[in-house]
Design a protein around this motif. Structure first.
Motif, mmCIF file in Angstrom:
data_model
loop_
_atom_site.group_PDB
_atom_site.id
_atom_site.type_symbol
_atom_site.label_atom_id
_atom_site.label_comp_id
_atom_site.label_asym_id
_atom_site.label_seq_id
_atom_site.Cartn_x
_atom_site.Cartn_y
_atom_site.Cartn_z
ATOM 1 N N LEU A 36 0.817 -1.222 0.000
ATOM 2 C CA LEU A 36 0.000 0.000 0.000
ATOM 3 C C LEU A 36 0.847 1.267 0.000
ATOM 4 O O LEU A 36 0.315 2.373 -0.113
ATOM 5 C CB LEU A 36 -0.931 0.004 1.223
ATOM 6 C CG LEU A 36 -1.982 -1.107 1.291
ATOM 7 C CD1 LEU A 36 -2.675 -1.107 2.646
ATOM 8 C CD2 LEU A 36 -3.003 -0.951 0.168
ATOM 9 N N GLY A 37 2.165 1.101 0.162
ATOM 10 C CA GLY A 37 3.058 2.256 0.197
ATOM 11 C C GLY A 37 3.023 3.006 1.511
ATOM 12 O O GLY A 37 3.314 4.208 1.566
ATOM 13 N N VAL A 38 2.684 2.305 2.584
ATOM 14 C CA VAL A 38 2.602 2.925 3.910
ATOM 15 C C VAL A 38 3.838 2.561 4.717
ATOM 16 O O VAL A 38 4.128 1.385 4.935
ATOM 17 C CB VAL A 38 1.331 2.462 4.667
ATOM 18 C CG1 VAL A 38 1.291 3.076 6.060
ATOM 19 C CG2 VAL A 38 0.084 2.830 3.877
ATOM 20 N N ASP A 39 4.575 3.571 5.158
ATOM 21 C CA ASP A 39 5.755 3.358 5.994
ATOM 22 C C ASP A 39 5.314 3.394 7.449
ATOM 23 O O ASP A 39 4.826 4.421 7.929
ATOM 24 C CB ASP A 39 6.795 4.451 5.716
ATOM 25 C CG ASP A 39 8.075 4.234 6.513
ATOM 26 O OD1 ASP A 39 8.370 3.078 6.847
ATOM 27 O OD2 ASP A 39 8.771 5.227 6.804
ATOM 28 N N TYR A 40 5.451 2.283 8.146
ATOM 29 C CA TYR A 40 4.942 2.191 9.523
ATOM 30 C C TYR A 40 5.978 1.468 10.382
ATOM 31 O O TYR A 40 5.849 0.272 10.650
ATOM 32 C CB TYR A 40 3.617 1.431 9.520
ATOM 33 C CG TYR A 40 2.687 1.764 10.675
ATOM 34 C CD1 TYR A 40 3.185 2.108 11.935
ATOM 35 C CD2 TYR A 40 1.309 1.713 10.517
ATOM 36 C CE1 TYR A 40 2.344 2.406 12.978
ATOM 37 C CE2 TYR A 40 0.442 2.003 11.563
ATOM 38 C CZ TYR A 40 0.967 2.356 12.787
ATOM 39 O OH TYR A 40 0.137 2.643 13.835
#
Length: 223
Positions: A36-40
């Motif tokens: 999803l392209g989410v940096d977490y």
């Protein structure tokens, strides 16, 4: 706190209490977050102890994507994560039981205590079979029957009901803040396993599962 002699049953979370599947959850969610392209960076701790859909919403909000997907698309994303997770847990064995937990479960059974599982994981039966502990958890709350996820107390109240006990007769075991909150709200005695600063709301704290024995619990409750 109630007295130890009042306790008749134990209600267990699964992940991080009986076996360490949290790393598999974090890995599977990480795969989805990357897609999803989410940096977490703190994803592993953030998703601990909460439901699949709540975890997905957390990731989407982190990336500002919460309004980008329909309910059906969100269900598909959650299913994709679960597919990744199921692949990761296929090689689990009895070696994945956390230290002391097999002995503690045997001790409870030998002493006539009720044992119930209160896990939000729909994969719990598969995991228990893989690690050889299914016989201890013949009573398990069906996640599909739940209206609310942790920290709501519903799952722990249902765990006590499965044992035919009042919540005050039960001890709940958790490694997550959301779980401890749920146990306390249910009116059960809470055991937090892990960082005592993080789990400071627990009635009893043990730094790891190897410390969880009837003798140690009795010692703390009767002090």
């Amino acid at each position: 706190m109630v007295k130890f002699t009042d306790i008749k049953g134990f209600v267990f979370d699964l992940d991080g209490v009986v076996t360490d599947t949290s790393r598999f959850h974090a890995q599977a969610w990480g795969q989805l977050a990357d897609k999803l392209g989410v940096d977490y960076p703190g994803l592993g701790d953030a998703v601990k102890g909460i439901s699949r859909m709540d975890a997905l919403e957390m990731i989407l909000k982190k990336g500002g994507l919460e309004n980008n997907y329909s309910p059906a698309e969100k269900e598909a994303l959650a299913t994709e994560k679960n597919t990744n997770y199921i692949q990761l847990i296929q090689n689990m064995t009895a070696a994945d039981i956390l230290p002391g937990m097999a002995d503690f479960l045997a001790e409870l059974k030998d002493n006539g205590y009720g044992i119930a599982l209160a896990s939000a994981s729909k994969n719990a039966p598969t995991i228990l079979a893989k690690i050889g502990l299914s016989d201890y958890f013949t009573k398990a709350v069906d996640p599909a029957s739940l209206t609310n996820g942790k920290p709501d107390p519903e799952i722990f109240i249902k765990g006590a009901q499965l044992l035919g006990l009042a919540p005050t007769q039960c001890i709940g075991l958790e490694d997550a803040v959301a779980g401890i909150t749920g146990i306390n709200a249910a009116g059960e005695t809470s055991i937090g396993i892990g960082d005592c600063d993080l789990l400071h709301e627990a009635d009893i704290n043990f730094s790891d599962t190897s410390q969880v024995t009837l003798a140690n619990i009795k010692h703390v409750m009767n002090d």
